[in-house]
Write an enzyme that holds these catalytic residues in place. Structure first.
Site, PDB file in Angstrom:
ATOM      1  N   LYS A 189      35.344  14.459   8.443  1.00 51.52           N
ATOM      2  CA  LYS A 189      34.351  15.530   8.576  1.00 51.52           C
ATOM      3  C   LYS A 189      33.051  14.945   9.122  1.00 51.52           C
ATOM      4  O   LYS A 189      32.232  14.420   8.384  1.00 51.52           O
ATOM      5  CB  LYS A 189      34.078  16.224   7.241  1.00 51.52           C
ATOM      6  CG  LYS A 189      33.356  17.552   7.478  1.00 51.52           C
ATOM      7  CD  LYS A 189      32.378  17.926   6.410  1.00 51.52           C
ATOM      8  CE  LYS A 189      31.068  17.249   6.451  1.00 51.52           C
ATOM      9  NZ  LYS A 189      30.190  17.533   7.615  1.00 51.52           N
ATOM     10  N   GLU A 264      28.591   4.621   0.943  1.00 51.60           N
ATOM     11  CA  GLU A 264      27.563   3.840   1.664  1.00 51.60           C
ATOM     12  C   GLU A 264      26.358   4.756   1.788  1.00 51.60           C
ATOM     13  O   GLU A 264      26.394   5.733   2.537  1.00 51.60           O
ATOM     14  CB  GLU A 264      28.071   3.442   3.055  1.00 51.60           C
ATOM     15  CG  GLU A 264      29.345   2.600   3.066  1.00 51.60           C
ATOM     16  CD  GLU A 264      29.124   1.179   2.588  1.00 51.60           C
ATOM     17  OE1 GLU A 264      27.984   0.819   2.245  1.00 51.60           O
ATOM     18  OE2 GLU A 264      30.107   0.427   2.538  1.00 51.60           O
ATOM     19  N   CYS A 298      20.385   3.058   7.989  1.00 54.31           N
ATOM     20  CA  CYS A 298      20.378   2.870   6.529  1.00 54.31           C
ATOM     21  C   CYS A 298      19.750   1.535   6.158  1.00 54.31           C
ATOM     22  O   CYS A 298      19.146   1.405   5.109  1.00 54.31           O
ATOM     23  CB  CYS A 298      21.790   2.970   5.995  1.00 54.31           C
ATOM     24  SG  CYS A 298      22.936   1.869   6.815  1.00 54.31           S
ATOM     25  N   GLU A 399      13.160   6.757   1.158  1.00 55.09           N
ATOM     26  CA  GLU A 399      13.666   6.481   2.501  1.00 55.09           C
ATOM     27  C   GLU A 399      13.079   7.505   3.483  1.00 55.09           C
ATOM     28  O   GLU A 399      13.163   8.704   3.247  1.00 55.09           O
ATOM     29  CB  GLU A 399      15.191   6.600   2.479  1.00 55.09           C
ATOM     30  CG  GLU A 399      15.846   6.202   3.759  1.00 55.09           C
ATOM     31  CD  GLU A 399      17.364   6.367   3.711  1.00 55.09           C
ATOM     32  OE1 GLU A 399      17.837   7.407   3.201  1.00 55.09           O
ATOM     33  OE2 GLU A 399      18.072   5.470   4.192  1.00 55.09           O
TER      34      GLU A 399
HETATM   35  P1  NAD Z   1      23.725  13.617   4.321  1.00 54.02           P
HETATM   36  O1  NAD Z   1      24.037  13.066   2.980  1.00 54.02           O
HETATM   37  O2  NAD Z   1      22.878  14.835   4.403  1.00 54.02           O
HETATM   38  O3  NAD Z   1      25.063  13.982   5.115  1.00 54.02           O
HETATM   39  C1  NAD Z   1      26.096  13.049   5.308  1.00 54.02           C
HETATM   40  C2  NAD Z   1      27.405  13.797   5.467  1.00 54.02           C
HETATM   41  O4  NAD Z   1      27.709  14.447   4.234  1.00 54.02           O
HETATM   42  C3  NAD Z   1      27.373  14.900   6.538  1.00 54.02           C
HETATM   43  O5  NAD Z   1      28.617  14.943   7.194  1.00 54.02           O
HETATM   44  C4  NAD Z   1      27.160  16.147   5.707  1.00 54.02           C
HETATM   45  O6  NAD Z   1      27.632  17.321   6.330  1.00 54.02           O
HETATM   46  C5  NAD Z   1      27.978  15.816   4.466  1.00 54.02           C
HETATM   47  N1  NAD Z   1      27.602  16.587   3.262  1.00 54.02           N
HETATM   48  C6  NAD Z   1      26.382  17.051   2.920  1.00 54.02           C
HETATM   49  N2  NAD Z   1      26.467  17.728   1.739  1.00 54.02           N
HETATM   50  C7  NAD Z   1      27.744  17.664   1.339  1.00 54.02           C
HETATM   51  C8  NAD Z   1      28.462  18.152   0.197  1.00 54.02           C
HETATM   52  N3  NAD Z   1      27.872  18.877  -0.761  1.00 54.02           N
HETATM   53  N4  NAD Z   1      29.787  17.900   0.106  1.00 54.02           N
HETATM   54  C9  NAD Z   1      30.412  17.171   1.059  1.00 54.02           C
HETATM   55  N5  NAD Z   1      29.797  16.694   2.168  1.00 54.02           N
HETATM   56  C10 NAD Z   1      28.476  16.923   2.301  1.00 54.02           C
HETATM   57  O7  NAD Z   1      23.095  12.420   5.156  1.00 54.02           O
HETATM   58  P2  NAD Z   1      22.522  12.451   6.638  1.00 54.02           P
HETATM   59  O8  NAD Z   1      21.171  13.043   6.598  1.00 54.02           O
HETATM   60  O9  NAD Z   1      23.550  13.024   7.560  1.00 54.02           O
HETATM   61  O10 NAD Z   1      22.443  10.875   6.938  1.00 54.02           O
HETATM   62  C11 NAD Z   1      21.354  10.111   6.626  1.00 54.02           C
HETATM   63  C12 NAD Z   1      21.632   9.311   5.362  1.00 54.02           C
HETATM   64  O11 NAD Z   1      22.787   8.496   5.531  1.00 54.02           O
HETATM   65  C13 NAD Z   1      20.510   8.354   5.059  1.00 54.02           C
HETATM   66  O12 NAD Z   1      20.194   8.395   3.688  1.00 54.02           O
HETATM   67  C14 NAD Z   1      21.085   6.990   5.419  1.00 54.02           C
HETATM   68  O13 NAD Z   1      20.506   5.904   4.747  1.00 54.02           O
HETATM   69  C15 NAD Z   1      22.519   7.178   5.076  1.00 54.02           C
HETATM   70  N6  NAD Z   1      23.344   6.182   5.775  1.00 54.02           N
HETATM   71  C16 NAD Z   1      23.900   5.156   5.059  1.00 54.02           C
HETATM   72  C17 NAD Z   1      24.646   4.164   5.706  1.00 54.02           C
HETATM   73  C18 NAD Z   1      25.260   3.024   4.940  1.00 54.02           C
HETATM   74  O14 NAD Z   1      26.163   2.380   5.475  1.00 54.02           O
HETATM   75  N7  NAD Z   1      24.824   2.728   3.734  1.00 54.02           N
HETATM   76  C19 NAD Z   1      24.836   4.249   7.086  1.00 54.02           C
HETATM   77  C20 NAD Z   1      24.262   5.302   7.780  1.00 54.02           C
HETATM   78  C21 NAD Z   1      23.531   6.271   7.114  1.00 54.02           C
END
Ligand code: NAD
Length: 516
Positions: A189, A264, A298, A399
Site C-alpha cells: 500500500k 521503521e 527519516c 520531527e
Molecule cells: P504516515 O505515517 O502518515 O504514512 C505512512 C503510510 O502509512 C502511508 O502509506 C499512509 O497512507 C499509511 N497510513 C496512515 N495511516 C494509516 C492507518 N491508520 N492504517 C494503515 N496505514 C496508514 O507517514 P508519512 O507522512 O507518509 O511519512 C513520513 C514519516 O515517515 C516520517 O515520520 C518519517 O520519519 C518516516 N520515515 C521513516 C523511515 C525509516 O526508515 N525509519 C523512512 C522514511 C520515512
C-alpha cells in the site's frame, strides 16, 4: 481508462505509466475507491488522476496472494528459483531507472539525481536479496534423544507492506524484495500522495515473470485501505515505514492479531561536531545530512551539536554554505534543494519554524519561502538553520521532516551525550572528529540504530537498519531483513524405529504382529 494528461519530464513522455489502474491479485483494473489527484510539487499542477483502492480490493488482493503463494509453486520453490526472478526484476529496474527517476521526480518533487540514485539502489536491493536468499541455511541442532532435529524457516504467507511518500521506489524494494525472496506474497500500500512508482514496479515484476497474484499494489488512504490490510486475517506480517504515531497505532492492530510487525519510524537525529573535525568535510556532510531530500528523510541530521570552542566559526560557515545551496525544481540538474512533497506539508514545516521563532528561536538563514517568482507556485521552503534554543525546545524534540536544522553548542562529552540522547527517537546519529578513541567512546553511548562517523546518510542494503525508542522496532536490510519475513519451525525425525518408552508396554500388548 487512461488519464487524459500526458506529462513530460525533461522531454520524456510519462503518460503510458499513468494509467488509471491498480494491481489487484494479478489484474490491472480501476480501484474501487475515490479518485486521487496527484500533483507535481514543483508547479502545484495536477498531472494524473487515479481511482484509489478501497477495502474490497484489499480482501481480493489478500485472498489472491494466499492462493498464488500456494498454487504458483512460489512458496515451495527452491531459493535459487525465486532468486532468478528477483534478479531479473533488479536488472529491469536498472534498465528502466531513467523512467523510474522521471516518474518519481514528477510525483514527489525530488531531484533527478536523488531519484536516479534511489532507482539504482532499488535494483541493487533486488539483486542483493536474490544472492543472499541462496545463502540462508537451516540448522541441524544437537539432539537429546534418538532423533534428528532440523530448525527450519518458512514464509509467513501474505505480507502487508505500507510505505511513506519520501523515497517510494527504495522503500518498496526494501520490503517487497526480501518478502518475496522468503516465499511470501505481498500486498503493497503506497501512499495516496505518491502512488506511481510502486505501480510501475509491479508492471516490471509482472513483465519479468513474477507469478500472478504474488504482488498486489493498492494505493489509497491509510485510514481505510491501510487499516483494512493490517487487520485482514489473511495477512501474516506487517512491514511499515512512516510516522511514529501511525506506527504505534498499527503496532496495536498487529498485536491484537498476535502478528509480527517491523516498524521503521521517525527520527530527530543528532550530528556532533568536535573541534578537531575537518571542517570542509564536516560542512559538506552536515549540509547533505539535513538538506538533501529537502530534509524529508527519516535520518535527517536535524540537531547539529557543535563544540563550543568552534561554535561561532563553524555556524558562520555553515550558514554561508547553506545560503549558497541551489533551490529549484527537481527536473533541473543544478538543483540541490527541491520542493517538498506538497503545499500542505510545506505549510506545516513553515508553521513549525514560525512557532519556534515565537518561542524565542533565532533564524540564521532561510525560515521563509523563496522570493524567486519562478518558484512561486511550487511547494518550496528555503533551507533553514535555527539557533538560540536549547535541546528541550519543541523544534529540537519534534520531527519537522523538512529542510530545517537547529544548531546547539556543547561543552564536554558528558554534556553532549546527555543532550544528544535526550530525545524520544533513536534512529541515526553522526560524529565528526579525528580522534578514533573518541569515535569509539561516543558511538557506543549514543542511543541510535545507526552511527555515521565522518560521513552521513550512506545506505548499504547488506547492512542492517533499525531504530530504537520511538524510531521503530525490528530490522530491515541484510540477511536478517530476509529472515524477518519468515517464521521458524522445528522438525523432529525419529531415528530409532522403537516405540516411545512411556507407553511401549501398552503398545506392545496390543501389537498385532506376532512376537518370536
Ligand atoms: P504516515 O505515517 O502518515 O504514512 C505512512 C503510510 O502509512 C502511508 O502509506 C499512509 O497512507 C499509511 N497510513 C496512515 N495511516 C494509516 C492507518 N491508520 N492504517 C494503515 N496505514 C496508514 O507517514 P508519512 O507522512 O507518509 O511519512 C513520513 C514519516 O515517515 C516520517 O515520520 C518519517 O520519519 C518516516 N520515515 C521513516 C523511515 C525509516 O526508515 N525509519 C523512512 C522514511 C520515512
Amino acid at each position: 481508462m487512461s488519464t487524459e494528461i500526458a506529462p513530460l519530464m525533461g522531454g520524456q513522455a510519462l503518460g503510458h505509466l499513468l494509467r488509471d489502474e491498480v494491481f489487484v491479485g494479478g489484474r490491472w483494473r480501476a480501484g474501487t475507491g475515490d479518485v486521487i489527484e496527484t500533483v507535481d510539487p514543483s508547479t502545484g499542477e495536477v498531472f494524473a488522476r487515479l481511482h484509489a483502492a478501497d477495502v474490497e480490493d484489499v480482501d481480493e488482493a489478500v485472498r489472491a496472494g494466499e492462493r498464488a503463494a500456494r498454487e504458483s509453486g512460489w512458496r515451495d520453490a527452491a531459493p535459487h528459483e525465486r532468486a532468478a526472478v528477483l534478479r531479473r526484476i533488479g536488472d529491469a529496474v536498472e534498465r528502466r531507472a531513467d523512467e523510474i527517476s522521471a516518474l518519481q521526480t514528477l510525483d514527489t518533487g525530488k531531484t533527478r539525481a536523488e531519484t536516479t540514485a534511489l532507482a539504482r539502489s532499488a535494483a541493487a536491493t533486488f539483486r542483493y536479496v536474490a544472492a543472499a536468499v541462496e545463502t540462508l541455511e537451516d540448522q541441524v541442532t544437537p539432539p537429546r534423544g534418538p532423533y534428528l532435529t532440523i530448525a527450519t524457516w518458512e514464509p509467513v504467507g501474505v505480507v502487508a507492506s505500507i510505505t511513506p511518500w519520501n523515497s517510494p521506489i527504495a522503500s518498496d524494494a526494501q520490503k517487497i524484495a526480501p518478502a518475496l525472496a522468503a516465499g511470501n506474497a505481498v500486498v503493497a500500500k503506497p501512499p495516496a500522495w505518491a502512488p506511481w512508482v510502486t505501480l510501475f514496479l509491479a508492471r516490471i515484476a509482472e513483465d519479468e515473470g513474477l507469478p500472478a497474484g504474488l504482488l498486489s499494489v493498492l494505493p489509497g488512504p491509510g485510514r481505510t485501505v491501510g487499516e483494512a490490510l493490517v487487520a485482514h486475517p489473511g495477512v501474516g506480517k506487517l512491514t511499515f515505514t512512516g510516522g511514529t504515531s501511525t506506527g504505534r497505532h498499527l503496532a496495536h492492530v498487529a498485536a491484537d492479531k498476535l502478528m509480527p510487525a517491523t516498524l521503521e519510524l521517525g527520527g530527530k537525529s543528532p550530528t556532533i561536531v568536535f573541534e578537531d573535525a575537518d571542517l570542509t568535510q564536516t560542512i559538506a556532510g552536515l549540509l547533505f545530512g539535513i538538506f538533501s531530500s529537502s530534509g524529508q528523510s527519516c535520518i535527517a541530521g536535524s540537531r547539529i551539536f557543535v563544540q563550543r570552542t568552534i561554535f561561532d566559526d563553524l555556524v558562520a560557515r555553515l550558514v554561508e554554505a547553506t545560503r549558497r545551496l541551489r533551490v529549484g525544481p527537481g527536473s533541473d540538474p543544478r538543483t540541490q534543494v527541491a520542493p517538498l512533497i506538497s503545499h500542505a506539508h510545506r505549510d506545516q514545516v513553515a508553521a513549525m519554524v514560525d512557532a519556534a521563532v515565537a518561542d524565542g528561536a533565532q533564524v540564521l538563514v532561510g525560515g521563509a519561502l523563496p522570493s524567486d517568482p519562478e518558484l512561486a507556485d511550487g511547494a518550496y521552503y528555503l533551507p533553514t538553520i535555527i539557533a538560540g534554543v536549547d535541546n528541550s525546545a519543541t523544534i529540537c524534540q519534534e520531527e519537522v521532516f523538512g529542510p530545517v536544522a537547529v544548531v546547539l553548542p556543547f561543552d564536554d562529552e558528558a554534556d553532549l551525550i546527555a543532550q544528544a540522547n535526550d530525545s524520544r527517537y533513536g534512529l541515526a546519529s553522526g560524529i565528526w572528529t579525528a580522534d578514533y578513541r573518541r569515535i569509539h567512546r561516543i558511538a557506543r553511548q549514543l542511543v541510535a540504530g545507526t552511527v555515521y562517523v565522518n560521513t552521513y546518510k550512506q545506505f548499504s542494503i547488506s547492512t542492517p537498519f533499525a531504530g530504537v525508542r520511538d524510531s521503530g522496532m525490528g530490522v530491515e536490510k541484510g540477511r536478517e531483513g530476509i529472515r524477518s519475513y519468515m517464521r521458524q519451525k522445528s522438525i523432529y525425525i525419529d531415528l530409532s524405529g522403537e516405540p516411545l518408552p512411556w507407553a511401549a508396554e501398552q503398545a506392545r500388548a496390543v501389537d498385532p504382529t506376532p512376537v518370536d
